[in-house]
Design a protein around this motif. Sequence first.
Motif, PDB file in Angstrom:
ATOM      1  N   TYR A 285       0.855  -1.194   0.000  1.00 32.46           N
ATOM      2  CA  TYR A 285       0.000   0.000   0.000  1.00 32.46           C
ATOM      3  C   TYR A 285       0.882   1.232   0.000  1.00 32.46           C
ATOM      4  O   TYR A 285       1.898   1.294   0.696  1.00 32.46           O
TER       5      TYR A 285
ATOM      6  N   LEU B 205      -2.428   0.072  -4.644  1.00 38.82           N
ATOM      7  CA  LEU B 205      -2.704  -1.150  -3.893  1.00 38.82           C
ATOM      8  C   LEU B 205      -2.272  -2.367  -4.695  1.00 38.82           C
ATOM      9  O   LEU B 205      -2.751  -2.600  -5.806  1.00 38.82           O
TER      10      LEU B 205
ATOM     11  N   LEU C 230      -5.002  -1.438   5.968  1.00 38.51           N
ATOM     12  CA  LEU C 230      -4.044  -0.537   5.338  1.00 38.51           C
ATOM     13  C   LEU C 230      -4.450   0.920   5.508  1.00 38.51           C
ATOM     14  O   LEU C 230      -3.604   1.800   5.632  1.00 38.51           O
TER      15      LEU C 230
END
Length: 282
Positions: A217, A227, A277
């Motif tokens: 990320y 991503l 994330l």
Amino acid sequence: MSVINLAIAGDLHGAWGDDDRELLLKVNPDAILFVGDLGEGDFRLVKSIANLPLPSAVMLGNHDRGADASGDQLQSQLAILGDSNCSWRLRDWDYPPISVVGGRPCSPGGGYFLTTQVKGVFGPVSLEESAIRIFQASQNASKSIPLILLAHSGPSGLGSEAFSICGRDWKNPSLDWGDKDLAMAIDLIRKERSIDLVVFGHMHHKLRLGKGYRQTYYRDSLGTIYLNAASVPRKGIDESGELLSHFSWVQFLDGQIAHASHRWYRKDASIAYQETLLNTAL
């Protein structure tokens, strides 16, 4: 409040069956994105994905290019996917209100390389032409809704360490293994609009040389989120012996990304493990 949930299937490498279809329907995202390396040209697997009863966008990876130099096997897969195919194309739908623009199909990363199979289907395409194709596809996307770029390999410029989000980890020295045409397209698109999310795979999360995992990320200074969804293998077993399946997950709230994670699901669609994330959702 407007909520959009996206599931992202990382590099499958054949790990997709009826159980994944059933799990996906239980998890019930608004759409699903596939980043490629589906199944070495397995037509049955491609048909299964094409027949999913929810909006989907698919980018084929280097392992999907087919064994024939003519590109016939690749062309057959693209035909099966129909509108879900995102190769240098805009994937638009009535709902959810997002636009997905695809990059170069079957990319092996490493800057720029066009396979013979891709040439057989699309003809010779230069680095600059590929970037322009991605940019032109984005021109047809509404500026009032989020824009996602879907690729197999991520863009260059995100680091040259083995653990970088697009770093080469299988051979020394480590290198930036991202795609130059995708990076060029991002620069072109940004002259006219913002990019919310760039989704890709190819560079597996677990590093081949040395221990550990790569960065998956990244958020740049302009707010674009990158991503890497390539959790390989995407099937695992927990301590009790229960089968787990991986999807990455992104949630938009009122047009803004509020959550991103990697999730391992049980068969009943409960989450066994989640690596968060980003989470700005209340």
